[in-house]
Design a protein around this motif. Sequence first.
Motif, short mmCIF file in Angstrom:
data_model
loop_
_atom_site.label_atom_id
_atom_site.label_comp_id
_atom_site.label_asym_id
_atom_site.label_seq_id
_atom_site.Cartn_x
_atom_site.Cartn_y
_atom_site.Cartn_z
N LEU A 295 -6.06 -8.95 9.23
CA LEU A 295 -5.72 -7.57 8.85
C LEU A 295 -4.22 -7.33 8.95
O LEU A 295 -3.62 -6.68 8.07
CB LEU A 295 -6.48 -6.58 9.74
CG LEU A 295 -8.01 -6.56 9.60
CD1 LEU A 295 -8.63 -5.72 10.69
CD2 LEU A 295 -8.41 -6.03 8.22
N THR B 7 -10.00 -5.42 0.60
CA THR B 7 -8.81 -4.66 0.23
C THR B 7 -8.77 -4.38 -1.26
O THR B 7 -8.54 -3.25 -1.70
CB THR B 7 -7.55 -5.42 0.66
OG1 THR B 7 -7.60 -5.69 2.06
CG2 THR B 7 -6.29 -4.61 0.35
N VAL C 270 -11.28 -10.14 4.04
CA VAL C 270 -10.26 -9.08 4.11
C VAL C 270 -9.59 -8.91 2.75
O VAL C 270 -9.38 -7.78 2.27
CB VAL C 270 -9.22 -9.41 5.20
CG1 VAL C 270 -8.06 -8.42 5.16
CG2 VAL C 270 -9.87 -9.42 6.57
N HIS C 271 -9.26 -10.02 2.12
CA HIS C 271 -8.66 -9.99 0.78
C HIS C 271 -9.58 -9.27 -0.21
O HIS C 271 -9.14 -8.39 -0.98
CB HIS C 271 -8.40 -11.43 0.35
CG HIS C 271 -7.88 -11.59 -1.04
ND1 HIS C 271 -8.72 -11.79 -2.12
CD2 HIS C 271 -6.62 -11.58 -1.54
CE1 HIS C 271 -8.00 -11.91 -3.22
NE2 HIS C 271 -6.72 -11.79 -2.90
N TRP D 69 -1.82 -4.39 4.87
CA TRP D 69 -2.49 -3.18 4.43
C TRP D 69 -3.09 -2.36 5.58
O TRP D 69 -3.55 -1.25 5.36
CB TRP D 69 -3.62 -3.56 3.47
CG TRP D 69 -3.16 -3.59 2.04
CD1 TRP D 69 -2.48 -4.59 1.43
CD2 TRP D 69 -3.32 -2.56 1.07
NE1 TRP D 69 -2.20 -4.26 0.13
CE2 TRP D 69 -2.71 -3.02 -0.13
CE3 TRP D 69 -3.91 -1.30 1.07
CZ2 TRP D 69 -2.69 -2.24 -1.29
CZ3 TRP D 69 -3.90 -0.53 -0.09
CH2 TRP D 69 -3.29 -1.00 -1.25
N TYR D 70 -3.08 -2.90 6.78
CA TYR D 70 -3.80 -2.24 7.86
C TYR D 70 -2.93 -2.13 9.10
O TYR D 70 -2.15 -3.04 9.43
CB TYR D 70 -5.08 -3.02 8.21
CG TYR D 70 -6.02 -3.18 7.05
CD1 TYR D 70 -6.98 -2.23 6.78
CD2 TYR D 70 -5.92 -4.30 6.21
CE1 TYR D 70 -7.85 -2.38 5.70
CE2 TYR D 70 -6.78 -4.45 5.13
CZ TYR D 70 -7.73 -3.49 4.87
OH TYR D 70 -8.57 -3.63 3.80
N PRO E 84 0.83 -1.21 0.00
CA PRO E 84 0.00 0.00 0.00
C PRO E 84 0.86 1.26 0.00
O PRO E 84 2.01 1.25 0.44
CB PRO E 84 -0.78 -0.13 1.30
CG PRO E 84 0.15 -0.87 2.22
CD PRO E 84 0.91 -1.83 1.33
N TRP F 212 -8.25 3.45 -1.15
CA TRP F 212 -6.85 3.47 -0.75
C TRP F 212 -5.99 3.12 -1.97
O TRP F 212 -6.48 2.53 -2.93
CB TRP F 212 -6.57 2.52 0.41
CG TRP F 212 -7.44 1.31 0.45
CD1 TRP F 212 -7.33 0.19 -0.30
CD2 TRP F 212 -8.59 1.10 1.29
NE1 TRP F 212 -8.31 -0.71 0.01
CE2 TRP F 212 -9.10 -0.18 0.99
CE3 TRP F 212 -9.22 1.88 2.27
CZ2 TRP F 212 -10.22 -0.70 1.63
CZ3 TRP F 212 -10.33 1.36 2.91
CH2 TRP F 212 -10.82 0.09 2.59
N LYS G 272 -0.57 2.56 5.00
CA LYS G 272 -1.44 1.61 5.67
C LYS G 272 -2.68 2.30 6.22
O LYS G 272 -2.64 3.45 6.66
CB LYS G 272 -0.70 0.90 6.80
CG LYS G 272 0.33 -0.11 6.33
CD LYS G 272 0.88 -0.92 7.49
CE LYS G 272 1.84 -2.00 7.00
NZ LYS G 272 2.33 -2.85 8.09
N SER H 92 -2.26 -9.17 6.10
CA SER H 92 -2.43 -8.62 4.76
C SER H 92 -1.39 -7.57 4.43
O SER H 92 -1.08 -7.34 3.25
CB SER H 92 -3.84 -8.04 4.61
OG SER H 92 -3.96 -6.84 5.38
#
Length: 458
Positions: free
Chosen positions: A95, A253, A249-250, A100-101, A52, A262, A55, A98
Amino acid sequence: MKTRIHLLVLGLITTWFFTACAPYLNQPLQNSQARLGSESGMYEALTSLPEPQEKVVAAVYKFRDQTGQYRPTEVGASWSTAVTQGGTSILLRALEESGWYTTIEREGLSNLLNERKIIRSSRQAYNEQQGGEVDTALPPLLFAGVILEGGIISYDANTMTGGAGARYFGVGGSVQYRQDRVTVYLRAISTSTGRILRTVYTSRTVLSQKLDAGLFKFVSFQRLLEAETGFTYNEPTEIAVREAIEKAVHSLTIEGIREGLWNLKHPEEMNAPVIQQYVREAEINPNRDFLGRRRNQFERGRIAVGGSLGTFRYAGDYPNPLYQLSGEAHVQWQLSSFLSAGVEVGRGTLAGEGFYQEDFNYGLVNTVWRTFPQMRFSPHIRLSGGAISAQSQRRWLPKAVVGLGAEYLLNNTVGIQAGVQYHYVFSDELDQMAQGKFNDYFYSANVGINLYLGRRTR
């Protein structure tokens, strides 16, 4: 007798080898050490997402089990829940994995605030004892840009069950299976506006299998051989829930990336394989049913014309029946995607070796019920009524036909079909001999082709 005993023992060993080797070689004969938990089938796709640009700070207050479902049991009542109550912990780990978070603690927020109060009061007490100046302030808590809500909203038991078994002279076995289904919803909410940014839902099946085999046989006088083996496999529900949450979650995102909620660190990675694979899955998903099968994959035309070749097997008053060639042509009208009606005409030969042989013509009005009309392979049931006449007699006798078959579609226009039928004649004079109290009948089997024309049915 010894040969029979050897064959029985060999059969028992073979049955045991093919049905029970794996469980016997993996029996829990001793305590195992703690190890890292196994990953789900979604873990690799989840951790291979592109990087990302920044995040997303996300908070999860509670990701609950909203099913109210207790574990299904065949005997008695069970007060154990069907799915895990730790959905929040599973979601927070997904999360984090991944990449991303940035996750912040909210489920145990009261405990966190109490601990911060203890820290401030301890620093203040230390300051008073030492008579010095000690800063009692703590850094402010990190606030979330996105709140993730949702839960495990459905657990459907026994969505599909089945099995098969056979036993012959005391030797046999059986297999049974059961499939459950768990469904997860996940939504992202903007903390600045309260707007729901995106909602996704995923599902995962839970498989249970049982296999057993046994032998119960007298191998000689007063010598009884009895043996049995088998195993049961129940997929852990927690793994299914974890994979469904990781899939959610996948999906969330990638949906956020596609809608610009995002951004990617490298915009050219929008064409990364993991994203393109999800896009293809999302495109075909509206045409899939809850079992994952594609709906409306094939649509038959309103009219079907075709023909088939096969064989007749005589079952009348003459002995020694023979298999003889037969053929037919038909036209079908699709009344709906499941049901069709039509007419068929055919010709075939009935014969008994050395005694009887006759050519026959017949005409039928039929109905066909297809079980899976939008799938490439569809079994069907055929009910027909009409008349049959011997070539030499020109006398028509009424008959009814019941058949089972299946059709395989090469495309929306061409289908290959095969089936077996039972032909019951309402007379005992089909073979020109009235003998006994039962009417004549015969069997048939055929393979043919269908060509679908006209507007498609749904």
